[in-house]
Design a protein around this motif. Structure first.
Motif, PDB file in Angstrom:
ATOM      1  N   LYS A 189     -22.575 -17.046  85.974  1.00  0.00           N
ATOM      2  CA  LYS A 189     -21.707 -18.119  86.142  1.00  0.00           C
ATOM      3  C   LYS A 189     -20.348 -17.967  86.964  1.00  0.00           C
ATOM      4  N   GLY A 190     -20.323 -16.496  87.378  1.00  0.00           N
ATOM      5  CA  GLY A 190     -19.074 -16.183  88.073  1.00  0.00           C
ATOM      6  C   GLY A 190     -17.867 -16.104  86.873  1.00  0.00           C
ATOM      7  N   TRP A 191     -18.422 -15.526  85.668  1.00  0.00           N
ATOM      8  CA  TRP A 191     -17.298 -15.078  84.706  1.00  0.00           C
ATOM      9  C   TRP A 191     -17.354 -13.669  84.461  1.00  0.00           C
ATOM     10  N   ASN A 192     -16.314 -13.080  84.029  1.00  0.00           N
ATOM     11  CA  ASN A 192     -16.217 -11.709  84.131  1.00  0.00           C
ATOM     12  C   ASN A 192     -16.949 -11.053  82.688  1.00  0.00           C
ATOM     13  N   LYS A 193     -16.814  -9.858  82.265  1.00  0.00           N
ATOM     14  CA  LYS A 193     -17.697  -9.295  81.367  1.00  0.00           C
ATOM     15  C   LYS A 193     -17.214  -9.837  79.944  1.00  0.00           C
ATOM     16  N   GLU A 194     -16.136 -10.494  79.839  1.00  0.00           N
ATOM     17  CA  GLU A 194     -15.592 -11.104  78.825  1.00  0.00           C
ATOM     18  C   GLU A 194     -15.994 -12.677  78.540  1.00  0.00           C
ATOM     19  N   GLY A 195     -16.656 -12.998  79.529  1.00  0.00           N
ATOM     20  CA  GLY A 195     -16.773 -14.395  79.681  1.00  0.00           C
ATOM     21  C   GLY A 195     -15.931 -15.324  80.109  1.00  0.00           C
ATOM     22  N   ILE A 196     -14.965 -14.538  80.854  1.00  0.00           N
ATOM     23  CA  ILE A 196     -13.706 -15.526  81.411  1.00  0.00           C
ATOM     24  C   ILE A 196     -14.052 -15.805  82.989  1.00  0.00           C
ATOM     25  N   PRO A 197     -13.970 -17.216  83.359  1.00  0.00           N
ATOM     26  CA  PRO A 197     -14.077 -17.334  84.650  1.00  0.00           C
ATOM     27  C   PRO A 197     -13.155 -16.518  85.571  1.00  0.00           C
ATOM     28  N   ASP A 244     -33.069 -14.332  85.518  1.00  0.00           N
ATOM     29  CA  ASP A 244     -32.525 -15.222  86.625  1.00  0.00           C
ATOM     30  C   ASP A 244     -32.918 -16.576  86.152  1.00  0.00           C
ATOM     31  N   LEU A 245     -34.281 -16.678  85.847  1.00  0.00           N
ATOM     32  CA  LEU A 245     -34.818 -18.216  85.364  1.00  0.00           C
ATOM     33  C   LEU A 245     -34.177 -18.567  84.145  1.00  0.00           C
ATOM     34  N   ILE A 246     -33.828 -17.710  83.208  1.00  0.00           N
ATOM     35  CA  ILE A 246     -33.277 -18.101  82.004  1.00  0.00           C
ATOM     36  C   ILE A 246     -31.905 -18.604  82.360  1.00  0.00           C
ATOM     37  N   CYS A 247     -31.271 -17.804  83.204  1.00  0.00           N
ATOM     38  CA  CYS A 247     -29.874 -18.729  83.545  1.00  0.00           C
ATOM     39  C   CYS A 247     -29.863 -19.926  84.150  1.00  0.00           C
ATOM     40  N   GLU A 248     -30.811 -20.080  84.977  1.00  0.00           N
ATOM     41  CA  GLU A 248     -30.875 -21.437  85.803  1.00  0.00           C
ATOM     42  C   GLU A 248     -31.379 -22.597  84.708  1.00  0.00           C
ATOM     43  N   ASN A 266     -35.719 -16.470  70.939  1.00  0.00           N
ATOM     44  CA  ASN A 266     -35.735 -17.005  72.170  1.00  0.00           C
ATOM     45  C   ASN A 266     -34.795 -16.978  73.117  1.00  0.00           C
ATOM     46  N   PRO A 267     -35.096 -16.185  74.224  1.00  0.00           N
ATOM     47  CA  PRO A 267     -33.674 -15.927  75.128  1.00  0.00           C
ATOM     48  C   PRO A 267     -33.147 -16.747  75.683  1.00  0.00           C
ATOM     49  N   ILE A 268     -33.668 -18.265  75.870  1.00  0.00           N
ATOM     50  CA  ILE A 268     -33.174 -19.251  76.416  1.00  0.00           C
ATOM     51  C   ILE A 268     -32.051 -19.834  75.315  1.00  0.00           C
ATOM     52  N   TYR A 269     -32.594 -19.956  74.168  1.00  0.00           N
ATOM     53  CA  TYR A 269     -31.552 -20.334  73.064  1.00  0.00           C
ATOM     54  C   TYR A 269     -30.801 -19.662  72.717  1.00  0.00           C
ATOM     55  N   TYR A 270     -30.892 -18.121  72.866  1.00  0.00           N
ATOM     56  CA  TYR A 270     -29.994 -17.182  72.726  1.00  0.00           C
ATOM     57  C   TYR A 270     -28.768 -17.495  73.573  1.00  0.00           C
ATOM     58  N   ILE A 271     -28.897 -17.668  74.750  1.00  0.00           N
ATOM     59  CA  ILE A 271     -27.696 -17.773  75.705  1.00  0.00           C
ATOM     60  C   ILE A 271     -27.334 -19.107  75.360  1.00  0.00           C
ATOM     61  N   MET A 272     -27.818 -20.149  75.115  1.00  0.00           N
ATOM     62  CA  MET A 272     -27.149 -21.696  74.655  1.00  0.00           C
ATOM     63  C   MET A 272     -26.342 -21.391  73.532  1.00  0.00           C
ATOM     64  N   LEU A 284     -26.743 -11.598  78.297  1.00  0.00           N
ATOM     65  CA  LEU A 284     -25.389 -12.037  78.346  1.00  0.00           C
ATOM     66  C   LEU A 284     -24.658 -11.631  79.557  1.00  0.00           C
ATOM     67  N   ASP A 285     -24.747 -10.423  79.960  1.00  0.00           N
ATOM     68  CA  ASP A 285     -24.317  -9.934  81.149  1.00  0.00           C
ATOM     69  C   ASP A 285     -24.501 -10.718  82.324  1.00  0.00           C
ATOM     70  N   GLU A 286     -26.008 -10.683  82.362  1.00  0.00           N
ATOM     71  CA  GLU A 286     -26.588 -11.593  83.535  1.00  0.00           C
ATOM     72  C   GLU A 286     -26.022 -12.981  83.634  1.00  0.00           C
ATOM     73  N   TYR A 287     -25.879 -13.660  82.413  1.00  0.00           N
ATOM     74  CA  TYR A 287     -25.516 -15.125  82.391  1.00  0.00           C
ATOM     75  C   TYR A 287     -24.205 -15.243  82.909  1.00  0.00           C
ATOM     76  N   TYR A 288     -23.259 -14.350  82.364  1.00  0.00           N
ATOM     77  CA  TYR A 288     -21.836 -14.355  82.714  1.00  0.00           C
ATOM     78  C   TYR A 288     -21.628 -14.046  84.321  1.00  0.00           C
ATOM     79  N   LYS A 289     -22.548 -12.993  84.724  1.00  0.00           N
ATOM     80  CA  LYS A 289     -22.377 -13.006  86.073  1.00  0.00           C
ATOM     81  C   LYS A 289     -22.967 -14.163  87.045  1.00  0.00           C
TER      82      LYS A 289
END
Lengths: 183, 676
Positions: B624-632, B517-521, B445-451, B617-622
């Motif tokens: 969120k305005g986070w870098n490739k390591e998930g850091i803002p 993009d919808l998953i992220c939102e 489940n891609p939504i739950y994957y990100i969560m 994960l890349d898409e979600y980080y992007k």
């Protein structure tokens, strides 16, 4: 003597302790309504209803603030209902010197439930409206009371006074008071 | 005058034995609201990453939410925040009940605890009178027993008490803080409390909480109560019964446990028992539950009855209060078919002050290791044959950190590594060193994957919510979206379209649909609603968790504005939430959280898609305005007024000078140049 009949509305809140879920929403909305200006603050310690909660004994009893009394009771009663012992004074509505319940926390002035009297009238007191558990239900009934009751009450009261102070004293005092009134 | 909040924190240094009432900066309310938001700010400012979680330097905050103590229905949550000994990241465990409204009535928004007391103590907050009192007579006492004893010795039956049990005193990494019908269980806040020599905090308050715009505020409250009454009469159609209502799952009221017992995994999150729920079982379990549940109870100012008073003659306390799901966690982990076992062991575990999610999983993990010969009779002397008996055996040892219990007391992740001999392979259900929900599913489940991957609250139930968990049956979709007013402004149509199109199979099915993009939102919306609740103190059960809850992004700004007098609309609330979310992430990044930690439990889904997941994960980080390591990034932080956070992250080498990339594992700043 013709006894005059008078209509009177008796307002009742029926408390079903089995249904109480202990959320104390009644305390919240009561204290909010009675704050000044209305709803401007909230403080359950100033509510005119308290839920006595003791989860370990599964006791939940909403109690309303009744009359102020200057004197403590001579004894303390305990109730045992269905094998559960309720603390002394648990069901008592009085604001009295033996405890801090139903008193303004800062001033110590007594609090009394007024059934949310307001203009215009609420359809039900707020605590009842906010009790979605239906532990509190509001009932009104009309009763006709005979005016005669009043003299009876007076008689009972006077008798108590005569018992206490003696007939002569009471007569003298009454005479003095009525003179003073006439002046 | 401050509205909705008191404007004061209580600062307690247990090393010095000092107590101070400190006025707070109103500007922080505008920036972070309260609860988790302002907690995070305090942790960022005061707890550098070098601090050991169980050392005196760690800070433990018990905070009310911004709206706790106001008439806002269900605003009663206490937000406990500290650095977790288990995850070594930010812990933000929460509980309902009565404690935090009482704290507000006593005149404080938070209690901030530092240091370590030389002997066991408890804190007694009685309005302006605050004392640190001896608790040596409470050593080893159960959490509920402690609360009762404290109320008695203070002669104050109305005092609200939170307390740890033996597990907290022994700093079991998943020790909870218990408060009658609620507990802050996740992340080991009880262990931190125990490490400070603090057994309990009792509070009694008789002051007011003021509202800025009372009439309007009360109208909102009445609307919520009206809605609740309609909503409980109208369960959502097309979803399992347990998900159709509001409140925390109505485990105490409902008898039908088909969904939990057949969809969730038994044992150490291993096997599903699809045919468990038979008619006979249903009848037997109903009898047991009716016998044990004496009364359904609520938290402060909330009509939902999510908890219950449980009576069990074999318990020393005879009665205790249970919250939703612990009814099943022990039963299922022990592979015990007997619900009464659940009612009994949960009562004992609660007195010890142990997390009802993690504890059963750790014990099931130990049994697996024993059965596979990794743990032996030497590790487990006189280990009983029967699983239920084994659970009692392990529970007593864990709470005491006795023998194998000392290792198991650190949770599956750490225990597996300390035991070795291949035990690591049995650590299959943790994320970020923390035990997760025991669900094993088929398709990703891609939504739950990100969560799961990016959540920092350690429990999916505190991230998910408001969305159906599976496509709705065709017939119910139109009806569902018809009065679905909950999505954020501007996203309504998109989200509704998703619900209408979503299919179990085919073009509009997981995993490659919906588009990233919808998953992220969808992820951000679900998670942010929880972040807002964690600031206001409104229970997720009326807000971020269930489908079509009474509170949502459209009325919450009004509650906050009318309550506090601040002018906060939807956009501004979203911005504050961005700020808080990024601050939490920055705290964890500073503590070492990196992309490699962001993984769901490995066998949560059978069908996995590593490349696709990486891309998501890349898409979600992007997003969120986070870098490739998930850091803002510096830019993200600066936009939110968190420039000082970026500066420190750069100074510490967590972010590089250009602020866009991180320097994992010793890479030097500037390695990844984007300019010249």
């Amino acid at each position: 003597m013709n006894a005059q009949k008078k209509k009177k509305t008796i307002k009742t809140i029926k408390i079903d302790v089995e249904k109480c879920n202990g959320c104390r929403a009644c305390e919240v909305i009561c204290s909010a309504f009675h704050s000044s200006p209305k709803y401007s603050s909230n403080n359950p310690a100033k509510a005119r209803i308290h839920v006595i909660c003791d989860a370990v004994r599964n006791i939940y009893v909403p109690v309303y603030a009744g009359e102020y009394t200057a004197a403590e009771c001579m004894g303390r009663d305990k109730y045992v209902i269905d094998g559960k012992e309720y603390d002394e004074c648990a069901f008592c509505r009085a604001s009295c010197p033996s405890r801090d319940r139903f008193k303004e926390p800062d001033t110590g002035l007594p609090l009394k439930c007024d059934m949310c009297e307001s203009d215009p009238d609420l359809k039900e007191p707020w605590c009842v409206q906010w009790c979605l558990a239906d532990a509190l239900t509001y009932e009104e009934r009309e009763v006709e009371e005979e005016e005669e009751e009043r003299p009876e009450e007076l008689e009972v009261g006077l008798e108590a006074l005569i018992d206490k102070y003696g007939l002569d004293n009471i007569v003298e005092t009454l005479a003095r008071l009525s003179e003073a009134k006439e002046e | 005058m401050r509205y909705a909040e008191t404007g004061y924190n209580l600062e307690v240094d247990l090393t010095k034995g000092s107590i101070e009432k400190v006025a707070t900066d109103p500007e922080l309310t505008e920036l972070h609201l309260g609860g988790l938001g302002t907690n995070a700010k305090i942790i960022w400012d005061r707890v550098p990453p070098e601090v050991e979680p169980l050392s005196p330097e760690n800070v433990l905050i018990f905070s009310s939410g911004l709206l706790c103590g106001t008439p806002a229905v269900g605003a009663n949550r206490t937000i406990a925040t500290t650095i977790s000994p288990q995850t070594r990241l930010l812990a933000f465990s929460m509980m309902g009940g009565f404690w935090s409204p009482e704290l507000k009535f006593a005149g404080y928004d938070k209690v901030i605890i530092t240091g370590k007391s030389p002997s066991l103590v408890y804190l007694w907050i009685n309005n302006d009178k605050v004392e640190i009192r001896d608790a040596s007579h409470l050593h080893g006492k159960g959490a509920l027993e402690t609360a009762t004893m404290i109320r008695e010795e203070l002669n104050e039956p109305r005092a609200q008490v939170l307390a740890i049990g033996l597990a907290g005193e022994n700093s079991v990494y998943y020790a909870s803080v218990e408060h009658g019908r609620s507990s802050a269980s996740r992340g080991g806040v009880g262990a931190v409390m125990g490490s400070k020599g603090l057994k309990a905090i009792a509070v009694r308050g008789t002051k007011e909480i003021n509202l800025a715009r009372p009439e309007e505020f009360l109208k909102l409250c009445n609307d919520i109560l009206d809605y609740i009454q309609v909503r409980v009469q109208n369960p959502i159609k097309g979803v399992p019964a347990i998900l159709s209502l509001i409140g925390s799952p109505q485990e105490m009221a409902i008898h039908d446990e088909k969904w939990h017992t057949t969809s969730f995994a038994w044992g150490h999150a291993r096997q599903r028992r699809k045919d468990f729920w038979t008619k006979e079982r249903a009848e037997e379990w109903k009898r047991t539950q009716d016998q044990r549940v004496e009364r359904l109870v609520s938290c402060f100012n909330c009509p939902m009855k999510c908890g219950a008073i449980i009576s069990h003659p074999e318990l020393p306390t005879h009665r205790y209060m249970m919250k939703c799901y612990s009814k099943l966690t022990y039963v299922m982990a022990a592979m015990a078919d007997d619900l009464d076992f659940g009612f009994k062991i949960a009562g004992i575990a609660q007195e010890y002050g142990l997390d009802g999610y993690t504890t059963p999983q750790v014990m099931a993990f130990a049994i697996e290791l024993y059965e596979d010969g990794i743990l032996t009779d030497e590790d487990l002397p006189d280990f009983p044959k029967d699983n239920k008996e084994r659970f009692y055996y392990l529970l007593h040892k864990i709470a005491r950190r006795e023998g194998i219990g000392d290792i198991l007391a650190d949770g599956v992740y750490w225990a597996a590594r300390r035991i070795g001999k291949g035990a690591e392979a049995y650590d299959h259900n943790t994320t970020k060193k923390h035990e997760q929900m025991v669900i094993k599913l088929g398709m990703l489940n891609p939504i739950y994957y990100i969560m799961y991957a990016t959540g920092e609250k350690m429990s999916i139930t505190q991230i998910e919510g408001q969305m159906p968990q599976a496509p709705l049956p065709k017939d119910y979709r139109e009806e569902f979206v018809k009065d679905w007013i909950h999505p954020p402004t501007g996203k309504e149509e998109k989200f509704k379209e998703f619900i209408l199109k979503w299919e179990p199979r085919g073009e509009y099915a997981f995993p490659f649909w919906p588009p990233p993009d919808l998953i992220c939102e969808l992820v951000e919306w679900q998670e942010y609603m929880h972040y807002i609740d964690d600031c206001t103190g409104i229970c997720a059960g009326l807000s971020s968790f269930p489908l079509k809850p009474p509170y949502h992004i459209h009325n919450l700004p009004l509650f906050i504005s009318y309550g506090t007098g601040l002018d906060i609309d939807e956009d501004r609330l979203w911005e504050i939430t961005h700020r808080n979310r990024n601050l939490v992430r920055a705290i964890n990044a500073r503590l070492g959280l990196r992309r490699e930690d962001e993984k769901p439990p490995e066998d949560h889904w059978k069908k996995r898609f590593p490349e696709y997941e990486a891309k998501l994960l890349d898409e979600y980080y992007k997003f969120k305005g986070w870098n490739k390591e998930g850091i803002p990034t510096k830019e993200t932080l600066e936009k939110l007024g968190l420039g000082y956070v970026a500066e420190e992250l750069i100074e510490r080498g967590v972010l590089t000078e250009d602020g866009d990339s991180s320097t994992p594992e010793g890479a030097s700043a500037g390695d990844k140049s984007t300019e010249q």
